[in-house]
Design a protein around this motif. Sequence first.
Motif, PDB file in Angstrom:
ATOM      1  N   ASN A 267       0.841  -1.189   0.000  1.00 17.89           N
ATOM      2  CA  ASN A 267       0.000   0.000   0.000  1.00 17.89           C
ATOM      3  C   ASN A 267       0.883   1.247   0.000  1.00 17.89           C
ATOM      4  OD1 ASN A 267      -1.833   2.004   0.333  1.00 17.89           O
ATOM      5  ND2 ASN A 267      -2.810   1.137   2.138  1.00 17.89           N
ATOM      6  N   LEU A 268       1.095   1.835  -1.160  1.00 17.94           N
ATOM      7  CA  LEU A 268       1.940   3.025  -1.258  1.00 17.94           C
ATOM      8  C   LEU A 268       1.230   4.274  -0.746  1.00 17.94           C
ATOM      9  CD1 LEU A 268       3.712   2.494  -4.690  1.00 17.94           C
ATOM     10  CD2 LEU A 268       4.634   2.173  -2.394  1.00 17.94           C
ATOM     11  N   GLN A 269      -0.076   4.172  -0.519  1.00 19.35           N
ATOM     12  CA  GLN A 269      -0.803   5.309   0.029  1.00 19.35           C
ATOM     13  C   GLN A 269      -0.683   5.372   1.551  1.00 19.35           C
ATOM     14  OE1 GLN A 269      -4.702   4.430  -1.578  1.00 19.35           O
ATOM     15  NE2 GLN A 269      -4.420   5.944  -3.183  1.00 19.35           N
ATOM     16  N   ASN A 270      -0.010   4.408   2.129  1.00 16.30           N
ATOM     17  CA  ASN A 270       0.068   4.324   3.577  1.00 16.30           C
ATOM     18  C   ASN A 270       1.519   4.300   4.074  1.00 16.30           C
ATOM     19  OD1 ASN A 270      -0.893   4.087   6.186  1.00 16.30           O
ATOM     20  ND2 ASN A 270      -0.970   1.868   6.115  1.00 16.30           N
ATOM     21  N   LEU A 271       2.400   4.968   3.365  1.00 11.55           N
ATOM     22  CA  LEU A 271       3.784   5.055   3.836  1.00 11.55           C
ATOM     23  C   LEU A 271       3.851   6.121   4.921  1.00 11.55           C
ATOM     24  CD1 LEU A 271       5.782   4.883   0.492  1.00 11.55           C
ATOM     25  CD2 LEU A 271       5.339   3.057   2.121  1.00 11.55           C
ATOM     26  N   PRO A 272       4.690   5.921   5.941  1.00  4.47           N
ATOM     27  CA  PRO A 272       4.774   6.908   7.024  1.00  4.47           C
ATOM     28  C   PRO A 272       5.252   8.266   6.517  1.00  4.47           C
ATOM     29  CG  PRO A 272       6.278   5.063   7.413  1.00  4.47           C
ATOM     30  CD  PRO A 272       5.592   4.808   6.115  1.00  4.47           C
ATOM     31  N   ARG A 273       4.861   9.304   7.231  1.00  4.53           N
ATOM     32  CA  ARG A 273       5.301  10.662   6.873  1.00  4.53           C
ATOM     33  C   ARG A 273       6.816  10.723   6.958  1.00  4.53           C
ATOM     34  NH1 ARG A 273       1.295  14.247   6.344  1.00  4.53           N
ATOM     35  NH2 ARG A 273      -0.658  13.788   7.370  1.00  4.53           N
ATOM     36  N   SER A 274       7.386  11.476   6.044  1.00  2.00           N
ATOM     37  CA  SER A 274       8.841  11.583   6.043  1.00  2.00           C
ATOM     38  C   SER A 274       9.298  12.695   6.978  1.00  2.00           C
ATOM     39  CB  SER A 274       9.356  11.835   4.620  1.00  2.00           C
ATOM     40  OG  SER A 274       8.803  13.008   4.101  1.00  2.00           O
ATOM     41  N   ILE A 275      10.593  12.699   7.247  1.00  2.00           N
ATOM     42  CA  ILE A 275      11.192  13.753   8.067  1.00  2.00           C
ATOM     43  C   ILE A 275      10.990  15.062   7.304  1.00  2.00           C
ATOM     44  CG2 ILE A 275      13.361  14.614   9.024  1.00  2.00           C
ATOM     45  CD1 ILE A 275      14.276  11.644   9.153  1.00  2.00           C
ATOM     46  N   PRO A 276      10.386  16.064   7.938  1.00  2.00           N
ATOM     47  CA  PRO A 276      10.042  17.301   7.210  1.00  2.00           C
ATOM     48  C   PRO A 276      11.228  18.038   6.588  1.00  2.00           C
ATOM     49  CG  PRO A 276       9.015  17.278   9.384  1.00  2.00           C
ATOM     50  CD  PRO A 276       9.939  16.111   9.308  1.00  2.00           C
ATOM     51  N   ASP A 277      12.340  18.102   7.290  1.00  2.00           N
ATOM     52  CA  ASP A 277      13.512  18.819   6.785  1.00  2.00           C
ATOM     53  C   ASP A 277      14.213  17.956   5.732  1.00  2.00           C
ATOM     54  OD1 ASP A 277      15.897  20.113   6.304  1.00  2.00           O
ATOM     55  OD2 ASP A 277      16.444  20.334   8.413  1.00  2.00           O
ATOM     56  N   THR A 278      14.198  18.410   4.495  1.00  2.00           N
ATOM     57  CA  THR A 278      14.743  17.634   3.379  1.00  2.00           C
ATOM     58  C   THR A 278      16.213  17.291   3.578  1.00  2.00           C
ATOM     59  OG1 THR A 278      13.188  18.745   1.917  1.00  2.00           O
ATOM     60  CG2 THR A 278      14.988  17.578   0.874  1.00  2.00           C
ATOM     61  N   ALA A 279      17.014  18.252   4.012  1.00  2.00           N
ATOM     62  CA  ALA A 279      18.449  17.998   4.212  1.00  2.00           C
ATOM     63  C   ALA A 279      18.661  16.951   5.312  1.00  2.00           C
ATOM     64  CB  ALA A 279      19.176  19.295   4.560  1.00  2.00           C
ATOM     65  N   GLU A 280      17.881  17.052   6.386  1.00  2.00           N
ATOM     66  CA  GLU A 280      17.993  16.085   7.485  1.00  2.00           C
ATOM     67  C   GLU A 280      17.575  14.692   7.021  1.00  2.00           C
ATOM     68  OE1 GLU A 280      15.942  15.329  11.843  1.00  2.00           O
ATOM     69  OE2 GLU A 280      16.003  17.372  11.047  1.00  2.00           O
ATOM     70  N   ARG A 281      16.498  14.622   6.227  1.00  2.00           N
ATOM     71  CA  ARG A 281      16.039  13.331   5.715  1.00  2.00           C
ATOM     72  C   ARG A 281      17.076  12.725   4.783  1.00  2.00           C
ATOM     73  NH1 ARG A 281      11.764  14.709   2.833  1.00  2.00           N
ATOM     74  NH2 ARG A 281      13.058  14.839   1.001  1.00  2.00           N
ATOM     75  N   ASP A 282      17.633  13.531   3.866  1.00  2.00           N
ATOM     76  CA  ASP A 282      18.643  13.019   2.935  1.00  2.00           C
ATOM     77  C   ASP A 282      19.878  12.523   3.677  1.00  2.00           C
ATOM     78  OD1 ASP A 282      16.930  13.613   0.882  1.00  2.00           O
ATOM     79  OD2 ASP A 282      17.985  15.428   0.244  1.00  2.00           O
ATOM     80  N   ALA A 283      20.266  13.233   4.746  1.00  2.00           N
ATOM     81  CA  ALA A 283      21.413  12.799   5.553  1.00  2.00           C
ATOM     82  C   ALA A 283      21.104  11.468   6.240  1.00  2.00           C
ATOM     83  CB  ALA A 283      21.773  13.864   6.586  1.00  2.00           C
ATOM     84  N   ALA A 284      19.883  11.332   6.758  1.00  2.00           N
ATOM     85  CA  ALA A 284      19.497  10.084   7.423  1.00  2.00           C
ATOM     86  C   ALA A 284      19.457   8.926   6.431  1.00  2.00           C
ATOM     87  CB  ALA A 284      18.143  10.245   8.109  1.00  2.00           C
ATOM     88  N   VAL A 285      18.964   9.164   5.217  1.00  2.00           N
ATOM     89  CA  VAL A 285      18.948   8.119   4.187  1.00  2.00           C
ATOM     90  C   VAL A 285      20.380   7.702   3.854  1.00  2.00           C
ATOM     91  CG1 VAL A 285      18.459   7.695   1.735  1.00  2.00           C
ATOM     92  CG2 VAL A 285      16.699   8.703   3.201  1.00  2.00           C
ATOM     93  N   ASP A 286      21.275   8.671   3.701  1.00  2.00           N
ATOM     94  CA  ASP A 286      22.684   8.347   3.441  1.00  2.00           C
ATOM     95  C   ASP A 286      23.280   7.542   4.591  1.00  2.00           C
ATOM     96  OD1 ASP A 286      22.627   9.623   1.003  1.00  2.00           O
ATOM     97  OD2 ASP A 286      23.522  11.476   1.754  1.00  2.00           O
ATOM     98  N   ASP A 287      22.905   7.904   5.830  1.00  2.00           N
ATOM     99  CA  ASP A 287      23.419   7.182   6.999  1.00  2.00           C
ATOM    100  C   ASP A 287      22.882   5.755   7.060  1.00  2.00           C
ATOM    101  OD1 ASP A 287      24.953   9.335   7.726  1.00  2.00           O
ATOM    102  OD2 ASP A 287      23.523  10.089   9.222  1.00  2.00           O
TER     103      ASP A 287
END
Length: 166
Positions: free
Chosen positions: A93-113
């Motif tokens: 269900n792609l309509q039910n993915l959790p909300r992402s981290i609002p700050d794009t830079a913080e989210r991208d850093a977490a994905v890289d980590d």
Amino acid sequence: MIRKKPLTEEAVRRLSDRVNARGVPVDEELCRRGAALWQEHIDRELAAGRPRPRQTGPTKFAALLAASNGGRIYDAFNYMGAKTGRWTSTEPNLQNLPRSIPDTAERDAAVDDILTLGYDDFSARYPNVAETLSGCVRGAVRAGEDRLLYRCDYSQIEARVLAWLA
């Protein structure tokens, strides 16, 4: 004046088939690493005598990975899938993915980590492992090469359109 054409069953079937046939690109490595970090977090919490974490968001990494076929997810979008006439999505269900981290830079850093750090380093940097992993699940869904991916929230769009048409 806007000319209203009824949406035929055949037109809906063609639209649904087209959406389902294209699939959505997914970062399988991010899903694999995210699922592994989540499992290690659960194992360590249980080993420390704490209850199993309740968040289900990080489990979506494993669901996306299981549904992936050659780096794409062929989700089933179903017109009139709900009794209310709304579209539904299944497998996963792609309509039910959790909300992402609002700050794009913080989210991208977490994905890289997620992609580069082991559990100990990741948990030292992000004390709330479950929340951070949950906030990165949407990062696994990627735009294809030379494509853009837009995120929008059409909360109850069907009801809004019907109200507008009425």
